[in-house]
Design a protein around this motif. Sequence first.
Motif, PDB file in Angstrom:
ATOM      1  N   GLU A   1       1.867   4.841  -4.997  1.00  0.00           N
ATOM      2  CA  GLU A   1       0.624   4.787  -5.365  1.00  0.00           C
ATOM      3  C   GLU A   1       0.849   4.713  -6.687  1.00  0.00           C
ATOM      4  OE1 GLU A   1      -2.143   8.484  -6.140  1.00  0.00           O
ATOM      5  OE2 GLU A   1      -0.575   8.388  -4.148  1.00  0.00           O
ATOM      6  N   LYS A   2       0.398   3.758  -7.618  1.00  0.00           N
ATOM      7  CA  LYS A   2       0.578   3.879  -8.829  1.00  0.00           C
ATOM      8  C   LYS A   2      -0.888   5.181  -9.459  1.00  0.00           C
ATOM      9  CE  LYS A   2      -2.167   0.533 -12.501  1.00  0.00           C
ATOM     10  NZ  LYS A   2      -2.789  -0.965 -13.037  1.00  0.00           N
ATOM     11  N   GLN A   3      -0.578   5.848 -10.710  1.00  0.00           N
ATOM     12  CA  GLN A   3      -0.600   7.020 -11.253  1.00  0.00           C
ATOM     13  C   GLN A   3      -1.245   6.437 -13.099  1.00  0.00           C
ATOM     14  OE1 GLN A   3       1.147  10.390 -10.449  1.00  0.00           O
ATOM     15  NE2 GLN A   3       0.341  11.040  -8.804  1.00  0.00           N
TER      16      GLN A   3
ATOM     17  N   ASP B   1       0.996  -1.316  -0.020  1.00  0.00           N
ATOM     18  CA  ASP B   1      -0.360   0.332   0.012  1.00  0.00           C
ATOM     19  C   ASP B   1       0.944   0.966  -0.628  1.00  0.00           C
ATOM     20  OD1 ASP B   1      -2.581  -1.539   0.096  1.00  0.00           O
ATOM     21  OD2 ASP B   1      -2.362  -1.628   2.133  1.00  0.00           O
TER      22      ASP B   1
ATOM     23  N   LYS C   1       2.880  11.412   4.516  1.00  0.00           N
ATOM     24  CA  LYS C   1       3.657  12.266   2.992  1.00  0.00           C
ATOM     25  C   LYS C   1       4.048  13.314   2.971  1.00  0.00           C
ATOM     26  CE  LYS C   1       0.574   7.521   1.340  1.00  0.00           C
ATOM     27  NZ  LYS C   1      -0.412   7.367   0.269  1.00  0.00           N
TER      28      LYS C   1
ATOM     29  N   THR D   1       5.799   4.609 -10.304  1.00  0.00           N
ATOM     30  CA  THR D   1       5.573   3.934  -8.829  1.00  0.00           C
ATOM     31  C   THR D   1       7.177   4.551  -8.709  1.00  0.00           C
ATOM     32  OG1 THR D   1       6.392   1.919  -9.124  1.00  0.00           O
ATOM     33  CG2 THR D   1       4.366   3.281  -8.440  1.00  0.00           C
TER      34      THR D   1
END
Length: 355
Positions: free
Chosen positions: A192-194, A189, A236, A201
Motif C-alpha cells: 500500500e502506497k502512503q 495490490d 493484515k 513501501t
Amino acid sequence: MKIKKSAGILLSMALALLITGILTLLPKQSVSHQSSFTRLFPPHFLSDWNVIDIKTSSLQILGVTSKNIYMGTPLYPKRLSEINYTTGKILEREIIFDTTDTKKIAWRALKMHIDSTGIYITEGVTPSILYSDLNVLKPTRLSIDSTHFIKCTPISPSSFILKAFSPDYQKNILIKQTRNPIRSIPMPDILEKQVEGIFCTDGDLHYESKAKRLVYVYRYRNEFIYMDMEGQPVYKGKTIDTISKAKISVAKIGSDHKKQYILAAPPLVVNHRSRVFENKLFIHSNIRAKNENRNDFREKSVIDIYSLEDARYLFSFYIPPYQGKTMRDFIVHDRTLIVLYETHLLVFTLKSLKS
C-alpha cells in the motif's frame, strides 16, 4: 503487464535503496519517541547461551539450517563460512563460479540467501539468479525472464517472489516469478502506497515454508501482511506500536520525465528487521513502550513476537549487548536464537514458544 525499467529508473532505485539501507543502520532515532502501549516481558526467556568468535565484522547472516548458520559477504562472494552453532566449529568453504555464468553480473548489487534448499545468489540489475546445492557450491545461472527487481525472496529453485518498482502503478509491487514455465505474475495490490510509493513501501519479505505462506513486514509503519502464495492476503496484522503512517520526508530531483525520489530527512524506523520461524514472527522494534526504561531500550534490542495464526501479539524480550556492542542482526531456528554482534555470535536457547 510487463515491468521493464530503463537504466535511469534502475539507477534511481539503487540510489534510493542505498540511502534507505544506510539510514536503517543508523543508531536508534526513537529512544525519545515513546508510544502509548505496553510490552509483556516473561522472566528468563533467554536461557543457556554460548559465544562464537567469528573474528571479523564484515560477515552477514545468509541463512540457517538445523545444524549450521551460514555467513558471508557479497563483497567476497566466493567465501562462505559454515558455522555449527552447537559446537562452534567454523568451516571456511569456497563457492566456485562458472566464468561463463558471471560475465554479466552486477556484482555491486549482489545479494546472497541460504536455506535448506540451497544457496541463491541474486541481483536485479541485469537481472541474474544463480543457484547451487549446499553440498556442491557450484552455482549455475537459472533461466528467468528480464524482469528487473529490487529484492528477491527464493521459494525454491523454480519459484521466486520479487519486489520491483512498477512505472504503471508508480510504486513498489510484488511479483511471482516461475521457471516452469518462465513467467512473471504481478501482484500489485499487496503493498500500500502512503507517500511516494518507494520508501513508504520498504520492508522485509519472508517465506514461511511450513505453512507455505508469505509475510511482508513494513519498515516505517506498524503493519505486516500474511498472504498465500498467489498474493492473496490472509490478513493484515498490526504491530503493537501506534505508527500507522510512515513518517518520512521525500524530495524530487530531476525533471518530471526523469524524476527521482530521495529521502529529505532520516525516517522514523518502526521495524528494524524481522524474522519468521514456522508460525511465529519476530520483529526488532525501534519504538519504546511506555513501560520501558529509556536506558534499557537504548542499550538493549527489543524483540516482539507475534503469532502468525491470528496476528496476535504474544510477548517481548530483550537481547542484551555484548562487549559494549548492540546486535547487528539475528536469526531463529526452532528454539535457538543466534545473534550477530560486531565480531561474535551469541547462541541462546529460547523457552517454549507455544502460544
